[in-house]
Write a protein that holds these residues in place. Sequence first.
Motif, PDB file in Angstrom:
ATOM      1  N   MET A   1      44.168  46.988  21.717  1.00  0.00           N
ATOM      2  CA  MET A   1      43.486  47.167  22.994  1.00  0.00           C
ATOM      3  C   MET A   1      42.588  45.964  23.251  1.00  0.00           C
ATOM      4  O   MET A   1      41.907  45.471  22.375  1.00  0.00           O
ATOM      5  CB  MET A   1      42.674  48.472  22.966  1.00  0.00           C
ATOM      6  CG  MET A   1      41.929  48.766  24.241  1.00  0.00           C
ATOM      7  SD  MET A   1      41.351  50.468  24.312  1.00  0.00           S
ATOM      8  CE  MET A   1      40.388  50.547  22.825  1.00  0.00           C
ATOM      9  N   SER A   2      42.608  45.494  24.482  1.00  0.00           N
ATOM     10  CA  SER A   2      41.812  44.314  24.842  1.00  0.00           C
ATOM     11  C   SER A   2      40.341  44.644  24.852  1.00  0.00           C
ATOM     12  O   SER A   2      39.934  45.784  24.940  1.00  0.00           O
ATOM     13  CB  SER A   2      42.257  43.818  26.232  1.00  0.00           C
ATOM     14  OG  SER A   2      41.892  44.761  27.217  1.00  0.00           O
ATOM     15  N   ALA A   5      39.338  46.509  28.002  1.00  0.00           N
ATOM     16  CA  ALA A   5      39.628  47.935  27.971  1.00  0.00           C
ATOM     17  C   ALA A   5      38.607  48.690  27.148  1.00  0.00           C
ATOM     18  O   ALA A   5      38.154  49.766  27.523  1.00  0.00           O
ATOM     19  CB  ALA A   5      41.036  48.171  27.418  1.00  0.00           C
ATOM     20  N   THR A  42      43.501  54.836  31.923  1.00  0.00           N
ATOM     21  CA  THR A  42      44.201  53.564  32.140  1.00  0.00           C
ATOM     22  C   THR A  42      44.659  53.027  30.789  1.00  0.00           C
ATOM     23  O   THR A  42      43.926  53.115  29.796  1.00  0.00           O
ATOM     24  CB  THR A  42      43.272  52.542  32.815  1.00  0.00           C
ATOM     25  OG1 THR A  42      42.866  53.054  34.091  1.00  0.00           O
ATOM     26  CG2 THR A  42      43.972  51.207  33.008  1.00  0.00           C
ATOM     27  N   GLU A  44      46.806  49.781  28.599  1.00  0.00           N
ATOM     28  CA  GLU A  44      47.347  48.416  28.578  1.00  0.00           C
ATOM     29  C   GLU A  44      48.401  48.332  27.482  1.00  0.00           C
ATOM     30  O   GLU A  44      48.155  48.743  26.347  1.00  0.00           O
ATOM     31  CB  GLU A  44      46.234  47.409  28.298  1.00  0.00           C
ATOM     32  CG  GLU A  44      45.233  47.281  29.419  1.00  0.00           C
ATOM     33  CD  GLU A  44      44.165  46.247  29.101  1.00  0.00           C
ATOM     34  OE1 GLU A  44      44.177  45.709  27.968  1.00  0.00           O
ATOM     35  OE2 GLU A  44      43.328  45.984  29.973  1.00  0.00           O
ATOM     36  N   ARG A  46      50.776  45.493  25.650  1.00  0.00           N
ATOM     37  CA  ARG A  46      50.815  44.023  25.517  1.00  0.00           C
ATOM     38  C   ARG A  46      52.060  43.578  24.767  1.00  0.00           C
ATOM     39  O   ARG A  46      52.613  44.308  23.940  1.00  0.00           O
ATOM     40  CB  ARG A  46      49.595  43.533  24.766  1.00  0.00           C
ATOM     41  CG  ARG A  46      48.271  43.968  25.388  1.00  0.00           C
ATOM     42  CD  ARG A  46      47.099  43.433  24.610  1.00  0.00           C
ATOM     43  NE  ARG A  46      47.026  41.988  24.693  1.00  0.00           N
ATOM     44  CZ  ARG A  46      46.155  41.246  24.011  1.00  0.00           C
ATOM     45  NH1 ARG A  46      45.313  41.845  23.165  1.00  0.00           N
ATOM     46  NH2 ARG A  46      46.119  39.936  24.139  1.00  0.00           N
ATOM     47  N   TYR A  89      50.398  43.313  36.378  1.00  0.00           N
ATOM     48  CA  TYR A  89      50.813  42.430  35.284  1.00  0.00           C
ATOM     49  C   TYR A  89      49.734  41.380  35.073  1.00  0.00           C
ATOM     50  O   TYR A  89      49.300  40.740  36.032  1.00  0.00           O
ATOM     51  CB  TYR A  89      52.128  41.711  35.606  1.00  0.00           C
ATOM     52  CG  TYR A  89      53.320  42.634  35.877  1.00  0.00           C
ATOM     53  CD1 TYR A  89      53.412  43.874  35.289  1.00  0.00           C
ATOM     54  CD2 TYR A  89      54.361  42.205  36.704  1.00  0.00           C
ATOM     55  CE1 TYR A  89      54.494  44.691  35.524  1.00  0.00           C
ATOM     56  CE2 TYR A  89      55.458  43.015  36.950  1.00  0.00           C
ATOM     57  CZ  TYR A  89      55.515  44.250  36.361  1.00  0.00           C
ATOM     58  OH  TYR A  89      56.603  45.049  36.593  1.00  0.00           O
ATOM     59  N   THR A  97      50.632  41.302  29.697  1.00  0.00           N
ATOM     60  CA  THR A  97      50.071  42.646  29.534  1.00  0.00           C
ATOM     61  C   THR A  97      50.395  43.496  30.765  1.00  0.00           C
ATOM     62  O   THR A  97      50.220  43.040  31.899  1.00  0.00           O
ATOM     63  CB  THR A  97      48.550  42.584  29.342  1.00  0.00           C
ATOM     64  OG1 THR A  97      48.256  41.846  28.145  1.00  0.00           O
ATOM     65  CG2 THR A  97      47.952  43.990  29.233  1.00  0.00           C
ATOM     66  N   MET A  99      49.313  46.831  32.771  1.00  0.00           N
ATOM     67  CA  MET A  99      48.210  47.777  32.951  1.00  0.00           C
ATOM     68  C   MET A  99      48.652  48.869  33.921  1.00  0.00           C
ATOM     69  O   MET A  99      49.112  48.564  35.026  1.00  0.00           O
ATOM     70  CB  MET A  99      46.968  47.070  33.482  1.00  0.00           C
ATOM     71  CG  MET A  99      45.771  48.020  33.717  1.00  0.00           C
ATOM     72  SD  MET A  99      44.298  47.168  34.343  1.00  0.00           S
ATOM     73  CE  MET A  99      43.801  46.240  32.890  1.00  0.00           C
ATOM     74  N   ARG A 101      47.192  52.369  35.703  1.00  0.00           N
ATOM     75  CA  ARG A 101      46.001  53.173  35.972  1.00  0.00           C
ATOM     76  C   ARG A 101      46.404  54.599  36.352  1.00  0.00           C
ATOM     77  O   ARG A 101      47.533  54.849  36.761  1.00  0.00           O
ATOM     78  CB  ARG A 101      45.194  52.547  37.110  1.00  0.00           C
ATOM     79  CG  ARG A 101      44.728  51.118  36.842  1.00  0.00           C
ATOM     80  CD  ARG A 101      43.937  50.571  38.035  1.00  0.00           C
ATOM     81  NE  ARG A 101      43.490  49.206  37.814  1.00  0.00           N
ATOM     82  CZ  ARG A 101      44.203  48.136  38.100  1.00  0.00           C
ATOM     83  NH1 ARG A 101      45.425  48.290  38.641  1.00  0.00           N
ATOM     84  NH2 ARG A 101      43.728  46.930  37.878  1.00  0.00           N
TER      85      ARG A 101
END
Length: 457
Positions: A1-2, A5, A42, A44, A46, A89, A97, A99, A101
């Motif tokens: 996870m970024s 996030a 939400t 993500e 990757r 994107y 990545t 994403m 929502r």
Amino acid sequence: MSSTAAASGLVVFLLSVQVIQSQDGWGVTYSPTEVCALKGSTVEIRCSYTYPSRIQHRDIRNTFWFTKEKDGEPVSLITDSEYSGRVEYICSEKWCTLMIRDLRENDSAEYKFRFMTNQPGGKYTGSPGVTLSITGLQVEVSRPYSTRLLMKCLSSCVLPYYPSYYWYKNGQKINTGSSLFVIFGSSDSYSCSVSGYEDQRSPSVYAPKLPSVSVSSSAEIVEDSSVTLTCSSDANPAANYIWYKKDVNPDPSFSEEPHLVFSSIQSSDSGQYYCRAENLMGTKRSESISIDVKYAPKLPSVSVSSSAEIVEGSSVTLTCSSDANPAANYTWYKKDEDSPKASGQIFIITDFRAEHSGSYYCEAQNNRGRSNSTSYLIAVSDKTTMIIRYTRWTLVVVIPILLLLVCLWMRKKKALSSTTEPHEPIETVELHSYPDYENVSNSAAQREDSEEQEDQV
């Protein structure tokens, strides 16, 4: 996870390690390959990708994510109407990545990344992709005590951090913590949420509402037909059902299914039925529904007003009875006669004569059918003639003889009282009964003449 996030409190769950696919310098690496996320959050997803050294980054013409194909070609999520306004994107050189929502349950799918170059044959799809599972919070209910319930707020995903839990009663926040005790049989509803996603609450749990009962057919219920009763109730957890027949002490249970099925319903099945819906939260009973089975008349029975012998001039009453629904109408017939004798359940012959003797039967009919009774024989008794003869013999023979004897006795008594001296013995007169009263009269007269002659001497 970024890091982005994490900072925003996204509920994302990583369940596996990186996997790299490569072929002659072409490859896509997903990290991770399985993701679990809460509904409404939400997520993500990757990946990084590689290509042969002969291809430069400027040769990359298109990169996108997809879940399905059309005419053999992948369809970008950006152009998929199901993801409209929810997909983004975020891509740079050799990584990208996805994403998504406002996650929905139907977002659960396998996601793949594809990139294309301006070189002949220069396109590649990373397969297999990333499996995304969308889940919501659930309230698990148990009953450790007879009067108390234990509720736990759970998710099939493992949260990456220790969240705060909130509990709601009828939509109003009442408590915090991962568990909650409530009273069994409460009519209230309960739900939970986690911090950061208070608007993404679990489905409410509650005891069954008042069950409703329906019958498979609104038409008339006829014997031997198939009939199904259905019980339904709004409840979470889903309710279990038990069927009962009313006014049987105690009311017996018939079925523990939502449906009570009569494959060939009988008249004995008529009655009042109700169901009970129950779950771990409580129980609720339905209103009763009436089942009225219609059927043709059963074999009628005939009864007579008196078990004694029937004599001329008496009154005779015949009664016909048959089990039927709707109630039967009755018609009376005399055997070997075509026209009916009477209608109605009761047939009365007020002045019975010899010509009335014979066999009678009744017919019971309703809109479901008809049925005839067996014949019932009634006749004038043979003792009638005997009684008449006995009466005539009494009037003609016996009474005149008795009267004559009485007259002779009175005459003799008078004569004796006028001729007998004091202390003179009184002659006893013996009376004899004779079958012929004329002979009796002659004998008495002769005796009287003899007595007069003796007096003269």
